[in-house]
Design a protein around this motif. Structure first.
Motif, PDB file in Angstrom:
ATOM      1  N   ASP A  37       0.968  -1.220  -0.115  1.00  0.00           N
ATOM      2  CA  ASP A  37      -0.022  -0.247  -0.063  1.00  0.00           C
ATOM      3  C   ASP A  37       1.080   1.057  -0.022  1.00  0.00           C
ATOM      4  OD1 ASP A  37       0.855  -0.465   2.340  1.00  0.00           O
ATOM      5  OD2 ASP A  37      -0.865   0.000   3.374  1.00  0.00           O
ATOM      6  N   ALA A  38       2.076   1.337   0.669  1.00  0.00           N
ATOM      7  CA  ALA A  38       2.762   2.289   0.941  1.00  0.00           C
ATOM      8  C   ALA A  38       3.521   2.737  -0.624  1.00  0.00           C
ATOM      9  CB  ALA A  38       3.886   2.450   1.838  1.00  0.00           C
ATOM     10  N   VAL A  39       3.940   1.702  -1.197  1.00  0.00           N
ATOM     11  CA  VAL A  39       4.479   1.592  -2.463  1.00  0.00           C
ATOM     12  C   VAL A  39       3.403   2.109  -3.608  1.00  0.00           C
ATOM     13  CG1 VAL A  39       5.699   0.220  -4.473  1.00  0.00           C
ATOM     14  CG2 VAL A  39       6.294  -0.131  -2.075  1.00  0.00           C
ATOM     15  N   ILE A  40       2.294   1.598  -3.727  1.00  0.00           N
ATOM     16  CA  ILE A  40       1.370   2.233  -4.552  1.00  0.00           C
ATOM     17  C   ILE A  40       1.173   3.574  -4.508  1.00  0.00           C
ATOM     18  CG2 ILE A  40      -1.177   1.923  -5.083  1.00  0.00           C
ATOM     19  CD1 ILE A  40      -0.815  -0.960  -4.581  1.00  0.00           C
ATOM     20  N   CYS A  41       1.019   4.186  -3.170  1.00  0.00           N
ATOM     21  CA  CYS A  41       0.725   5.674  -2.659  1.00  0.00           C
ATOM     22  C   CYS A  41       1.884   6.154  -3.214  1.00  0.00           C
ATOM     23  CB  CYS A  41       0.508   5.814  -1.029  1.00  0.00           C
ATOM     24  SG  CYS A  41      -1.148   5.259  -0.585  1.00  0.00           S
ATOM     25  N   MET A  42       3.032   5.945  -3.055  1.00  0.00           N
ATOM     26  CA  MET A  42       4.289   6.664  -3.374  1.00  0.00           C
ATOM     27  C   MET A  42       4.192   6.733  -4.939  1.00  0.00           C
ATOM     28  SD  MET A  42       7.276   5.745  -0.931  1.00  0.00           S
ATOM     29  CE  MET A  42       7.049   3.660  -0.737  1.00  0.00           C
ATOM     30  N   LEU A  43       3.944   5.574  -5.845  1.00  0.00           N
ATOM     31  CA  LEU A  43       3.798   5.913  -7.169  1.00  0.00           C
ATOM     32  C   LEU A  43       2.615   6.478  -7.687  1.00  0.00           C
ATOM     33  CD1 LEU A  43       4.603   1.927  -7.881  1.00  0.00           C
ATOM     34  CD2 LEU A  43       6.174   4.056  -8.335  1.00  0.00           C
ATOM     35  N   PHE A  44       1.759   6.513  -7.249  1.00  0.00           N
ATOM     36  CA  PHE A  44       0.533   7.501  -7.344  1.00  0.00           C
ATOM     37  C   PHE A  44       0.864   9.017  -7.339  1.00  0.00           C
ATOM     38  CE2 PHE A  44      -3.359   9.507  -6.366  1.00  0.00           C
ATOM     39  CZ  PHE A  44      -4.191   9.208  -7.705  1.00  0.00           C
ATOM     40  N   ALA A  45       1.522   9.252  -6.222  1.00  0.00           N
ATOM     41  CA  ALA A  45       2.070  10.675  -5.988  1.00  0.00           C
ATOM     42  C   ALA A  45       3.064  11.069  -6.792  1.00  0.00           C
ATOM     43  CB  ALA A  45       2.669  10.750  -4.397  1.00  0.00           C
ATOM     44  N   LEU A  46       4.002  10.181  -7.071  1.00  0.00           N
ATOM     45  CA  LEU A  46       4.935  10.590  -8.059  1.00  0.00           C
ATOM     46  C   LEU A  46       4.449  10.786  -9.579  1.00  0.00           C
ATOM     47  CD1 LEU A  46       7.907  10.404  -8.969  1.00  0.00           C
ATOM     48  CD2 LEU A  46       7.759   8.263  -9.552  1.00  0.00           C
ATOM     49  N   VAL A  47       3.403   9.828  -9.785  1.00  0.00           N
ATOM     50  CA  VAL A  47       2.890  10.181 -11.329  1.00  0.00           C
ATOM     51  C   VAL A  47       2.149  11.654 -11.098  1.00  0.00           C
ATOM     52  CG1 VAL A  47       0.915   9.347 -12.877  1.00  0.00           C
ATOM     53  CG2 VAL A  47       2.573   7.537 -11.959  1.00  0.00           C
ATOM     54  N   ILE A  48       1.422  11.797 -10.110  1.00  0.00           N
ATOM     55  CA  ILE A  48       0.675  13.111  -9.888  1.00  0.00           C
ATOM     56  C   ILE A  48       1.527  14.118 -10.111  1.00  0.00           C
ATOM     57  CG2 ILE A  48      -0.775  14.673  -8.540  1.00  0.00           C
ATOM     58  CD1 ILE A  48      -2.264  12.264  -7.785  1.00  0.00           C
ATOM     59  N   GLY A  49       2.634  14.189  -9.338  1.00  0.00           N
ATOM     60  CA  GLY A  49       3.744  15.176  -9.340  1.00  0.00           C
ATOM     61  C   GLY A  49       4.455  15.471 -10.638  1.00  0.00           C
ATOM     62  N   LEU A  50       4.711  14.327 -11.604  1.00  0.00           N
ATOM     63  CA  LEU A  50       5.109  14.373 -12.936  1.00  0.00           C
ATOM     64  C   LEU A  50       4.296  15.141 -13.715  1.00  0.00           C
ATOM     65  CD1 LEU A  50       7.109  10.887 -13.245  1.00  0.00           C
ATOM     66  CD2 LEU A  50       7.974  13.343 -13.062  1.00  0.00           C
ATOM     67  N   VAL A  51       2.826  14.721 -13.748  1.00  0.00           N
ATOM     68  CA  VAL A  51       2.053  15.592 -14.571  1.00  0.00           C
ATOM     69  C   VAL A  51       1.728  16.676 -14.255  1.00  0.00           C
ATOM     70  CG1 VAL A  51      -0.631  15.418 -15.065  1.00  0.00           C
ATOM     71  CG2 VAL A  51       0.665  13.169 -15.078  1.00  0.00           C
ATOM     72  N   ALA A  52       1.784  17.198 -13.118  1.00  0.00           N
ATOM     73  CA  ALA A  52       1.645  18.549 -12.756  1.00  0.00           C
ATOM     74  C   ALA A  52       2.965  19.378 -13.200  1.00  0.00           C
ATOM     75  CB  ALA A  52       1.680  18.808 -11.276  1.00  0.00           C
ATOM     76  N   TYR A  53       4.136  18.778 -12.982  1.00  0.00           N
ATOM     77  CA  TYR A  53       5.331  19.353 -13.598  1.00  0.00           C
ATOM     78  C   TYR A  53       5.296  19.677 -15.060  1.00  0.00           C
ATOM     79  CZ  TYR A  53      10.281  19.924 -14.586  1.00  0.00           C
ATOM     80  OH  TYR A  53      11.467  20.349 -15.090  1.00  0.00           O
ATOM     81  N   TRP A  54       4.848  18.644 -15.681  1.00  0.00           N
ATOM     82  CA  TRP A  54       4.578  18.805 -17.097  1.00  0.00           C
ATOM     83  C   TRP A  54       3.786  19.764 -17.867  1.00  0.00           C
ATOM     84  CZ3 TRP A  54       4.263  12.742 -17.478  1.00  0.00           C
ATOM     85  CH2 TRP A  54       5.734  12.288 -17.742  1.00  0.00           C
ATOM     86  N   ARG A  55       2.498  19.915 -17.255  1.00  0.00           N
ATOM     87  CA  ARG A  55       1.771  21.020 -17.076  1.00  0.00           C
ATOM     88  C   ARG A  55       2.341  22.224 -16.766  1.00  0.00           C
ATOM     89  NH1 ARG A  55      -4.330  18.949 -16.511  1.00  0.00           N
ATOM     90  NH2 ARG A  55      -4.269  16.892 -17.897  1.00  0.00           N
ATOM     91  N   PHE A  56       2.882  22.186 -15.822  1.00  0.00           N
ATOM     92  CA  PHE A  56       3.440  23.581 -15.421  1.00  0.00           C
ATOM     93  C   PHE A  56       4.580  24.082 -16.586  1.00  0.00           C
ATOM     94  CE2 PHE A  56       6.814  26.081 -13.164  1.00  0.00           C
ATOM     95  CZ  PHE A  56       6.033  27.049 -12.857  1.00  0.00           C
ATOM     96  N   ARG A  57       5.435  23.306 -16.946  1.00  0.00           N
ATOM     97  CA  ARG A  57       6.245  23.515 -17.959  1.00  0.00           C
ATOM     98  C   ARG A  57       5.879  23.820 -19.317  1.00  0.00           C
ATOM     99  NH1 ARG A  57      11.581  24.265 -17.379  1.00  0.00           N
ATOM    100  NH2 ARG A  57      12.186  22.728 -18.941  1.00  0.00           N
ATOM    101  N   ARG A  58       4.737  23.310 -19.528  1.00  0.00           N
ATOM    102  CA  ARG A  58       3.840  23.793 -20.906  1.00  0.00           C
ATOM    103  C   ARG A  58       3.456  24.965 -21.001  1.00  0.00           C
ATOM    104  NH1 ARG A  58      -0.108  18.923 -22.947  1.00  0.00           N
ATOM    105  NH2 ARG A  58       1.408  17.779 -23.755  1.00  0.00           N
ATOM    106  N   ALA A  59       2.955  25.220 -19.897  1.00  0.00           N
ATOM    107  CA  ALA A  59       2.136  26.738 -19.609  1.00  0.00           C
ATOM    108  C   ALA A  59       3.272  27.884 -19.459  1.00  0.00           C
ATOM    109  CB  ALA A  59       1.524  26.777 -18.267  1.00  0.00           C
ATOM    110  N   SER A  60       4.418  27.506 -19.073  1.00  0.00           N
ATOM    111  CA  SER A  60       5.292  28.579 -19.008  1.00  0.00           C
ATOM    112  C   SER A  60       6.166  29.126 -20.462  1.00  0.00           C
ATOM    113  CB  SER A  60       6.636  28.030 -18.422  1.00  0.00           C
ATOM    114  OG  SER A  60       6.421  27.906 -17.007  1.00  0.00           O
TER     115      SER A  60
END
Length: 60
Positions: A37-60
């Motif tokens: 469960d901890a590994v799944i939560c960490m991977l989920f948070a990593l994916v959300i963070g990467l998506v947010a980063y990519w969207r932020f980089r696109r908007a800039s």
């Protein structure tokens, strides 16, 4: 050669199934290994963070 491989396979099986390779309870406390469960939560948070980063980089 087949006998050697069979012998090595028979010897290595118990080492692969040892309790120290997976999360488990200890008589003196909790296991230090992360559970599924901890590994799944960490991977989920990593994916959300990467998506947010990519969207932020696109908007800039």
């Amino acid at each position: 050669m087949k006998k050697l491989i069979a012998l090595l396979s028979a010897v290595s099986m118990p080492a692969q199934a040892h309790d120290s390779l997976a999360p488990h309870a200890h008589p003196h406390g909790l296991s230090m290994l992360a559970g599924n469960d901890a590994v799944i939560c960490m991977l989920f948070a990593l994916v959300i963070g990467l998506v947010a980063y990519w969207r932020f980089r696109r908007a800039s």
